[in-house]
Design a protein around this motif. Structure first.
Motif, mmCIF file in Angstrom:
data_model
loop_
_atom_site.group_PDB
_atom_site.id
_atom_site.type_symbol
_atom_site.label_atom_id
_atom_site.label_comp_id
_atom_site.label_asym_id
_atom_site.label_seq_id
_atom_site.Cartn_x
_atom_site.Cartn_y
_atom_site.Cartn_z
ATOM 1 N N THR A 232 14.290 -38.331 0.677
ATOM 2 C CA THR A 232 14.436 -36.879 0.573
ATOM 3 C C THR A 232 15.658 -36.582 -0.303
ATOM 4 O O THR A 232 16.721 -37.163 -0.091
ATOM 5 C CB THR A 232 14.631 -36.249 1.963
ATOM 6 O OG1 THR A 232 13.515 -36.591 2.782
ATOM 7 C CG2 THR A 232 14.729 -34.740 1.865
ATOM 8 N N PHE A 237 18.772 -30.565 0.024
ATOM 9 C CA PHE A 237 18.400 -30.697 1.433
ATOM 10 C C PHE A 237 19.606 -31.017 2.317
ATOM 11 O O PHE A 237 19.746 -30.449 3.400
ATOM 12 C CB PHE A 237 17.317 -31.775 1.598
ATOM 13 C CG PHE A 237 15.960 -31.313 1.176
ATOM 14 C CD1 PHE A 237 15.112 -30.679 2.077
ATOM 15 C CD2 PHE A 237 15.509 -31.495 -0.123
ATOM 16 C CE1 PHE A 237 13.851 -30.239 1.693
ATOM 17 C CE2 PHE A 237 14.255 -31.061 -0.516
ATOM 18 C CZ PHE A 237 13.424 -30.432 0.390
ATOM 19 N N TYR A 438 16.711 -25.043 -2.693
ATOM 20 C CA TYR A 438 16.035 -25.362 -1.435
ATOM 21 C C TYR A 438 14.807 -24.490 -1.242
ATOM 22 O O TYR A 438 13.747 -24.975 -0.835
ATOM 23 C CB TYR A 438 17.004 -25.168 -0.272
ATOM 24 C CG TYR A 438 16.448 -25.598 1.072
ATOM 25 C CD1 TYR A 438 16.543 -26.923 1.488
ATOM 26 C CD2 TYR A 438 15.832 -24.682 1.917
ATOM 27 C CE1 TYR A 438 16.035 -27.322 2.710
ATOM 28 C CE2 TYR A 438 15.318 -25.074 3.142
ATOM 29 C CZ TYR A 438 15.423 -26.393 3.536
ATOM 30 O OH TYR A 438 14.906 -26.785 4.749
ATOM 31 N N MET A 441 11.643 -25.731 -3.207
ATOM 32 C CA MET A 441 10.922 -26.970 -2.910
ATOM 33 C C MET A 441 10.835 -27.349 -1.439
ATOM 34 O O MET A 441 10.159 -28.324 -1.087
ATOM 35 C CB MET A 441 11.558 -28.138 -3.676
ATOM 36 C CG MET A 441 12.969 -28.500 -3.279
ATOM 37 S SD MET A 441 13.566 -29.935 -4.213
ATOM 38 C CE MET A 441 15.261 -30.040 -3.647
ATOM 39 N N GLY A 447 7.759 -24.679 -0.946
ATOM 40 C CA GLY A 447 7.205 -26.034 -0.853
ATOM 41 C C GLY A 447 5.893 -26.093 -0.095
ATOM 42 O O GLY A 447 5.247 -27.135 -0.034
ATOM 43 N N LYS A 453 6.342 -28.909 -3.444
ATOM 44 C CA LYS A 453 6.989 -29.618 -2.356
ATOM 45 C C LYS A 453 7.827 -30.780 -2.883
ATOM 46 O O LYS A 453 7.325 -31.700 -3.527
ATOM 47 C CB LYS A 453 5.948 -30.138 -1.361
ATOM 48 C CG LYS A 453 6.564 -30.838 -0.154
ATOM 49 C CD LYS A 453 5.506 -31.280 0.832
ATOM 50 C CE LYS A 453 6.128 -31.980 2.036
ATOM 51 N NZ LYS A 453 5.097 -32.447 2.996
ATOM 52 N N ASN A 454 9.140 -30.702 -2.624
ATOM 53 C CA ASN A 454 10.101 -31.723 -3.066
ATOM 54 C C ASN A 454 10.058 -31.964 -4.570
ATOM 55 O O ASN A 454 10.423 -33.044 -5.045
ATOM 56 C CB ASN A 454 9.872 -33.050 -2.329
ATOM 57 C CG ASN A 454 10.225 -32.963 -0.861
ATOM 58 O OD1 ASN A 454 10.769 -31.958 -0.393
ATOM 59 N ND2 ASN A 454 9.909 -34.006 -0.115
ATOM 60 N N THR A 456 11.655 -31.797 -7.641
ATOM 61 C CA THR A 456 12.997 -31.587 -8.190
ATOM 62 C C THR A 456 12.965 -31.166 -9.661
ATOM 63 O O THR A 456 13.887 -30.497 -10.127
ATOM 64 C CB THR A 456 13.836 -32.869 -8.051
ATOM 65 O OG1 THR A 456 13.167 -33.950 -8.718
ATOM 66 C CG2 THR A 456 14.030 -33.231 -6.589
#
Length: 491
Positions: A232, A237, A438, A441, A447, A453-454, A456
């Motif tokens: 992660t 995060f 944040y 994502m 997300g 989702k995640n 970057t």
């Protein structure tokens, strides 16, 4: 071990150096404080400095610096850096200005203070934002300690009602109602110092037990990587997860409570900045213990910071004798933040609606629905209708976004007073990037869209752009104020 002690020393030195610099920038003076000028015997009550510090510490030190720090330890000792420098340059600054600006505005709630410097639109946004956040905090800090008490009794052989989470939740909510309703010095001012001592002893016991037990705290320089087993991203995060141990918007809702009890403005650095540094120390202790005893993979498998991991750490570091005191401290943390969360919600609504809180009837009008909503959410989680982890995740993002807004308000205040506003502009810009990244994502935010989702590659640039946009808006706002001031002078 060495990197832990270096970070600990930096935190303490930061209070005496950067904390003093922040105080000098604000320039406290000898004007009459709201506690002296208003003194209504309910919310405006003069209290001694040592008690103000302990009450402020317990107000802000809920589950965040414990659960949040343990979950943050999933990324490894790199979390030490965020706790240390986040506390000194962001959290301490945020807490000090939220408290002192409230003090300069007759102890007004943070929503009203924000509106004074950022306008009526932001005031209304903050009113809604603050009340929602405070109810979520109150709920989280009711469900959490109820679970901790159940774990404590179960692991010590108890059965029956003592191991019933709904029973303990009901007890906690009843206490919250009483603490929200009565004068601040009747319950909060009397029992918090005792719990504060327990909290400090607990933190000392955990770290001594960690080292004495032969557990190895990994060094920052040899583990300067993302050690999260699920990979992660650290940014953003970890910065959202470790909120109360570095910077937390929730604190700005609590600081006005003590701003209404200061005898002198010069108590502000010790009460507000000092309590934040103390909380940073607590978070550093729990993060170190989590890294040493569980490690990143162990914490992920155990579900991060929760009742079970806290109990295990207390048990392994302090044994059967110390565990009762340690758990008491951990239970006291969230309870002594939950009650003031609901109290702050009452005061925010009273400022919003113009209800005089000297009258018991008006306090009752606000206490009943607030605690009613908290009960619905709390029992909904206990009986499986509402997911506690979802409430916590939304709380975390809302928390850091609130901190961002408060820092921008403090920046405008400093600009208007012709003082060094960069001490708040820099962390405000940083937190703007954290919150925006944040939001793009995180699984519970945008997300939800699988492609984001995640992601970057999308979230990082968006976070930077949003932060720069807010910075540009602030600079434009300062130029407009300059022009207005010049026009008024020539008129």
């Amino acid at each position: 071990m060495v990197s832990f002690f270096i970070c600990l020393i930096v935190l303490v030195v930061g209070y005496f150096t950067y904390g003093k610099f922040v105080e000098n920038t604000f320039s406290p003076d000898d004007r009459e404080t709201p506690a002296v000028a208003i003194n209504d015997g309910v919310d405006y009550v003069v209290m001694p400095q040592w008690k103000l510090f302990l009450v402020q510490l317990l107000n802000i030190a809920g589950l965040g610096p414990i659960f949040g720090a343990l979950t943050g330890a999933e990324w490894g000792p790199v979390v030490f850096l965020w706790i240390t420098f986040g506390t000194i340059f962001a959290g301490g600054v945020h807490d000090y200005f939220s408290g002192m600006l409230s003090e300069r505005n007759n102890g007004a709630s943070i929503a009203e203070v924000t509106g004074t410097y950022l306008g009526n639109t932001m005031k209304n946004v903050m009113r809604v934002f603050s009340v929602i956040l405070l109810v979520m905090v109150g709920t989280v800090f009711a469900v959490g300690p109820a679970g901790l008490v159940v774990v404590l009794f179960k692991n010590n052989g108890a059965t029956g009602i003592l191991t019933s989470a709904p029973f303990w939740l009901a007890i906690i909510l009843i206490y919250y109602f009483i603490a929200t309703f009565v004068s601040i010095d009747k319950i909060i001012g009397r029992i918090y110092p005792v719990f504060g001592i327990c909290l400090i002893i607990m933190a000392v016991g955990v770290i001594i037990g960690t080292f004495a037990g032969g557990y190895h705290v990994p060094e920052l320089w040899s583990h300067f990587t993302n050690m999260h087993p699920k990979h992660t991203p650290i940014w953003s995060f970890m910065f959202i997860t470790v909120a109360c141990g570095a910077i937390s918007g929730f604190h700005s809702t609590q600081s006005p409570l003590m701003a209404r009890c200061l005898k002198s403005e010069k108590q502000g650095r010790f009460v507000f900045y000092g309590a934040m540094v103390a909380e940073g120390v607590i978070a550093l202790v729990w993060a170190a213990a989590g890294c040493a005893i569980f490690g990143g993979e162990g914490l992920v498998n155990a579900g991060g910071g929760n009742s079970t991991t806290v109990y295990e750490i207390c048990s392994k570091t302090m044994g059967s004798v110390g565990i009762i005191l340690a758990m008491l401290g951990v239970v006291a943390c969230p309870i002594t933040s939950g009650d003031t969360a609901f109290r702050s919600a009452r005061l925010t609504l009273s400022d919003w609606l113009g209800l005089d809180q000297n009258k018991a009837k008006n306090r009752l009008i606000l206490c009943v629905p607030l605690l009613g909503i908290g009960a619905i959410l709390g029992f909904g989680n206990t009986f499986g209708f509402i997911d506690y982890s979802i409430i916590w995740r939304y709380f975390s993002w809302t928390n850091q976004t609130l901190a961002m807004i408060v820092l921008w308000a403090a920046s405008m205040y400093l600009f208007m007073e012709k003082r060094n506003y960069w001490i708040t502009v820099v962390p405000a810009t940083f937190m703007s990037a954290v919150s925006a990244t944040y939001f793009v994502m995180a699984p519970e935010c945008l997300g939800l869209i699988p492609a984001l989702k995640n992601n970057t590659l999308v979230a990082y640039p968006v976070g930077v752009i949003v932060a720069l946009l807010f910075l540009c808006l602030f600079i434009m706002a300062t130029k407009r104020r300059k022009n207005v001031t010049m026009q008024e002078k020539h008129a």
